[in-house]
Design a protein around this motif. Structure first.
Motif, mmCIF file in Angstrom:
data_model
loop_
_atom_site.group_PDB
_atom_site.id
_atom_site.type_symbol
_atom_site.label_atom_id
_atom_site.label_comp_id
_atom_site.label_asym_id
_atom_site.label_seq_id
_atom_site.Cartn_x
_atom_site.Cartn_y
_atom_site.Cartn_z
ATOM 1 N N ASN A 1 -14.850 -5.030 10.309
ATOM 2 C CA ASN A 1 -13.863 -4.910 9.237
ATOM 3 C C ASN A 1 -13.938 -3.582 8.500
ATOM 4 O O ASN A 1 -13.010 -3.211 7.787
ATOM 5 C CB ASN A 1 -14.036 -6.061 8.229
ATOM 6 C CG ASN A 1 -13.724 -7.405 8.836
ATOM 7 O OD1 ASN A 1 -12.850 -7.519 9.686
ATOM 8 N ND2 ASN A 1 -14.459 -8.433 8.422
ATOM 9 N N HIS A 2 -15.076 -2.895 8.633
ATOM 10 C CA HIS A 2 -15.266 -1.613 7.946
ATOM 11 C C HIS A 2 -15.818 -0.586 8.944
ATOM 12 O O HIS A 2 -17.000 -0.242 8.902
ATOM 13 C CB HIS A 2 -16.238 -1.762 6.762
ATOM 14 C CG HIS A 2 -15.827 -2.808 5.778
ATOM 15 N ND1 HIS A 2 -16.198 -4.133 5.915
ATOM 16 C CD2 HIS A 2 -15.052 -2.735 4.660
ATOM 17 C CE1 HIS A 2 -15.689 -4.832 4.920
ATOM 18 N NE2 HIS A 2 -14.995 -4.010 4.144
ATOM 19 N N PRO A 3 -14.960 -0.107 9.860
ATOM 20 C CA PRO A 3 -15.429 0.802 10.920
ATOM 21 C C PRO A 3 -15.926 2.146 10.405
ATOM 22 O O PRO A 3 -16.664 2.839 11.102
ATOM 23 C CB PRO A 3 -14.179 0.983 11.795
ATOM 24 C CG PRO A 3 -13.025 0.671 10.891
ATOM 25 C CD PRO A 3 -13.526 -0.392 9.969
ATOM 26 N N TYR A 4 -15.529 2.528 9.178
ATOM 27 C CA TYR A 4 -15.999 3.788 8.591
ATOM 28 C C TYR A 4 -17.135 3.562 7.586
ATOM 29 O O TYR A 4 -17.542 4.477 6.892
ATOM 30 C CB TYR A 4 -14.849 4.524 7.897
ATOM 31 C CG TYR A 4 -13.799 5.040 8.861
ATOM 32 C CD1 TYR A 4 -14.019 6.203 9.585
ATOM 33 C CD2 TYR A 4 -12.608 4.354 9.040
ATOM 34 C CE1 TYR A 4 -13.070 6.686 10.471
ATOM 35 C CE2 TYR A 4 -11.647 4.823 9.932
ATOM 36 C CZ TYR A 4 -11.882 5.991 10.646
ATOM 37 O OH TYR A 4 -10.932 6.453 11.521
ATOM 38 N N GLY A 5 -17.624 2.341 7.504
ATOM 39 C CA GLY A 5 -18.694 2.036 6.568
ATOM 40 C C GLY A 5 -18.166 1.543 5.231
ATOM 41 O O GLY A 5 -16.970 1.280 5.065
ATOM 42 N N HIS A 6 -19.066 1.416 4.253
ATOM 43 C CA HIS A 6 -18.736 0.851 2.942
ATOM 44 C C HIS A 6 -18.840 1.881 1.817
ATOM 45 O O HIS A 6 -18.920 1.536 0.647
ATOM 46 C CB HIS A 6 -19.669 -0.322 2.633
ATOM 47 C CG HIS A 6 -19.611 -1.428 3.641
ATOM 48 N ND1 HIS A 6 -20.233 -1.336 4.864
ATOM 49 C CD2 HIS A 6 -19.004 -2.640 3.613
ATOM 50 C CE1 HIS A 6 -20.025 -2.455 5.555
ATOM 51 N NE2 HIS A 6 -19.282 -3.258 4.818
ATOM 52 N N GLY A 7 -18.835 3.152 2.171
ATOM 53 C CA GLY A 7 -19.065 4.215 1.192
ATOM 54 C C GLY A 7 -18.009 4.333 0.105
ATOM 55 O O GLY A 7 -18.283 4.825 -0.990
ATOM 56 N N LYS A 8 -16.796 3.872 0.385
ATOM 57 C CA LYS A 8 -15.712 3.989 -0.604
ATOM 58 C C LYS A 8 -15.991 3.189 -1.878
ATOM 59 O O LYS A 8 -15.382 3.433 -2.915
ATOM 60 C CB LYS A 8 -14.387 3.506 0.000
ATOM 61 C CG LYS A 8 -13.786 4.444 1.028
ATOM 62 C CD LYS A 8 -13.172 5.664 0.382
ATOM 63 C CE LYS A 8 -12.474 6.546 1.399
ATOM 64 N NZ LYS A 8 -11.887 7.747 0.803
ATOM 65 N N ILE A 9 -16.938 2.229 -1.786
ATOM 66 C CA ILE A 9 -17.269 1.426 -2.964
ATOM 67 C C ILE A 9 -17.779 2.310 -4.100
ATOM 68 O O ILE A 9 -17.637 1.969 -5.283
ATOM 69 C CB ILE A 9 -18.333 0.352 -2.607
ATOM 70 C CG1 ILE A 9 -18.530 -0.651 -3.763
ATOM 71 C CG2 ILE A 9 -19.649 0.993 -2.237
ATOM 72 C CD1 ILE A 9 -17.332 -1.503 -4.048
ATOM 73 N N GLU A 10 -18.352 3.460 -3.778
ATOM 74 C CA GLU A 10 -18.880 4.359 -4.802
ATOM 75 C C GLU A 10 -17.758 4.894 -5.689
ATOM 76 O O GLU A 10 -17.943 5.089 -6.889
ATOM 77 C CB GLU A 10 -19.656 5.504 -4.151
ATOM 78 C CG GLU A 10 -20.920 5.040 -3.441
ATOM 79 C CD GLU A 10 -21.851 6.183 -3.111
ATOM 80 O OE1 GLU A 10 -21.678 7.273 -3.664
ATOM 81 O OE2 GLU A 10 -22.780 5.979 -2.297
ATOM 82 N N PHE A 11 -16.594 5.136 -5.099
ATOM 83 C CA PHE A 11 -15.459 5.613 -5.885
ATOM 84 C C PHE A 11 -14.901 4.505 -6.780
ATOM 85 O O PHE A 11 -14.458 4.758 -7.899
ATOM 86 C CB PHE A 11 -14.361 6.146 -4.969
ATOM 87 C CG PHE A 11 -14.776 7.341 -4.159
ATOM 88 C CD1 PHE A 11 -15.129 8.529 -4.772
ATOM 89 C CD2 PHE A 11 -14.829 7.269 -2.768
ATOM 90 C CE1 PHE A 11 -15.525 9.627 -4.031
ATOM 91 C CE2 PHE A 11 -15.217 8.367 -2.018
ATOM 92 C CZ PHE A 11 -15.567 9.544 -2.651
ATOM 93 N N ILE A 12 -14.945 3.262 -6.266
ATOM 94 C CA ILE A 12 -14.486 2.123 -7.071
ATOM 95 C C ILE A 12 -15.415 1.909 -8.263
ATOM 96 O O ILE A 12 -14.962 1.672 -9.383
ATOM 97 C CB ILE A 12 -14.414 0.839 -6.201
ATOM 98 C CG1 ILE A 12 -13.379 1.026 -5.088
ATOM 99 C CG2 ILE A 12 -14.067 -0.372 -7.051
ATOM 100 C CD1 ILE A 12 -13.327 -0.107 -4.077
ATOM 101 N N SER A 13 -16.726 2.008 -8.028
ATOM 102 C CA SER A 13 -17.683 1.839 -9.133
ATOM 103 C C SER A 13 -17.526 2.948 -10.163
ATOM 104 O O SER A 13 -17.654 2.721 -11.367
ATOM 105 C CB SER A 13 -19.120 1.819 -8.594
ATOM 106 O OG SER A 13 -19.492 3.088 -8.098
ATOM 107 N N THR A 14 -17.213 4.157 -9.697
ATOM 108 C CA THR A 14 -16.971 5.273 -10.613
ATOM 109 C C THR A 14 -15.729 5.024 -11.465
ATOM 110 O O THR A 14 -15.703 5.331 -12.663
ATOM 111 C CB THR A 14 -16.803 6.591 -9.831
ATOM 112 O OG1 THR A 14 -17.980 6.836 -9.060
ATOM 113 C CG2 THR A 14 -16.576 7.768 -10.768
ATOM 114 N N ALA A 15 -14.693 4.443 -10.839
ATOM 115 C CA ALA A 15 -13.469 4.122 -11.579
ATOM 116 C C ALA A 15 -13.729 3.068 -12.657
ATOM 117 O O ALA A 15 -13.242 3.187 -13.790
ATOM 118 C CB ALA A 15 -12.392 3.627 -10.610
ATOM 119 N N ILE A 16 -14.526 2.050 -12.317
ATOM 120 C CA ILE A 16 -14.870 1.006 -13.296
ATOM 121 C C ILE A 16 -15.639 1.620 -14.460
ATOM 122 O O ILE A 16 -15.377 1.323 -15.634
ATOM 123 C CB ILE A 16 -15.712 -0.111 -12.624
ATOM 124 C CG1 ILE A 16 -14.871 -0.850 -11.580
ATOM 125 C CG2 ILE A 16 -16.239 -1.093 -13.669
ATOM 126 C CD1 ILE A 16 -15.674 -1.817 -10.726
#
Length: 335
Positions: free
Chosen positions: A71-86
């Motif tokens: 489900n995440h072929p490029y990994g889960h790294g984008k979560i860092e941008f979501i946490s930064t937004a929060i």
């Protein structure tokens, strides 16, 4: 240091940041209770955000370290941008709250404000500022070294908090000398403005990451490095793009090689390019290369002087600058 050790070190440091943030928050609350200073209360509320963002960062580091899956072929790294937004939203809310609270207190309770023990306030706030700066410096250094964006964000946040704290300390010293109570709410308003600006910058960075905004600094660094290590068979390199997934990088580019190369030979050039990129930017780099064949129009710029298929005389070597590498050479004729 291998990737597993880097991840463990990132987690360990982020845990320390969370633990220290809780301690410093209570120290600032006690200091506010002792002094009744609005500016110290503002700094304490900002420290509350440090606690929340610290634990969000901890969760973010865990999720981003998870391996790729279907489900995440490029990994889960984008979560860092979501946490930064929060974190950016929370900081902005705190800034607005402090701003409103300060104006309410000025309007209705200014004549009742009784500040006390400002010398204790200066000492305790200075102590929290020194601890924050040291921890922020360490987080930024290790975060940059290990490619942990969340750790870098935490470190910068702590350093910004330090500058604000020492601004408040300077105001408290001035307040203690002049005995002018208006200095305190003015500092609080300035501090709330700094918090709002910090929140805006975090939201801006998060949006840029989520929308895969071009990182010109990173593209320039990569272009300079490839130009320095350029092989004679790399006639042109263009349409260069970088997408960040936390500490991982996905790089796309078009590579022009001699037209007479077979598939095996062209693949060897791709392997060279991939290995060079990994040597400079770490093992968490994925390179997707589209190979193109050269044409007669490339001869004036091809510096492979041993080429037996040259149709035009060599004129000059074209450097792989940011403008050249990021240009999409659709017709394979312009540089």
């Amino acid at each position: 240091m291998d990737d597993s050790k880097k991840i463990k070190l990132n987690f360990y440091l982020q845990k320390i940041i969370c633990f220290v943030a809780v301690i410093l928050f209570f120290i600032k609350l006690i200091t506010w209770h002792i002094t009744s200073s609005l500016s110290i209360f503002s700094d304490a509320m900002e420290s509350l955000i440090n606690i929340i963002s610290g634990f969000i960062g901890l969760c973010s580091l865990y999720i981003s370290s998870l391996p790729k899956d279907q489900n995440h072929p490029y990994g889960h790294g984008k979560i860092e941008f979501i946490s930064t937004a929060i974190e950016g939203v929370l900081i902005s809310i705190v800034g607005i709250t402090i701003f409103i609270n300060t104006f309410i207190r000025i309007k209705y309770n200014m004549h009742r404000i009784l500040l006390s023990r400002l010398d204790y306030g200066v000492i305790l706030m200075s102590f929290t500022g020194i601890i924050n700066y040291f921890l922020g410096f360490l987080a930024c250094k290790i975060g940059h070294k290990n490619g942990a964006l969340t750790l870098v964000a935490s470190g910068k946040h702590l350093q910004i908090d330090t500058y604000s704290t020492f601004g408040i300390v300077s105001g408290l010293i001035l307040l203690n000398i002049t005995k002018c109570i208006w200095i305190d709410p003015i500092i609080s308003i300035i501090f709330s403005s700094v918090i709002l600006y910090t929140g805006f910058k975090l939201l801006r960075n998060a949006a840029a990451g989520i929308m895969d905004e071009s990182d010109k600094k990173l593209l320039k660094k990569l272009s300079f490095y490839l130009n320095k290590k350029r092989d004679i068979h790399w006639i042109d390199l263009h349409h260069l793009k970088i997408i960040k997934y936390g500490s991982a990088l996905h790089i796309d580019c078009h590579l022009t090689v001699p037209w007479y190369f077979n598939i095996k030979e062209a693949n060897q050039e791709v392997k060279k390019l991939t290995q060079l990129t990994k040597n400079e930017f770490g093992s968490k780099v994925e390179l997707s290369v589209h190979v193109e064949a050269c044409s007669n129009n490339h001869c004036p710029f091809c510096f492979n002087h041993s080429c037996k298929e040259r149709k035009n005389l060599f004129q000059k070597k074209i450097l792989l600058t940011l403008d050249k590498t990021s240009y999409y050479n659709k017709n394979n004729t312009k540089f």
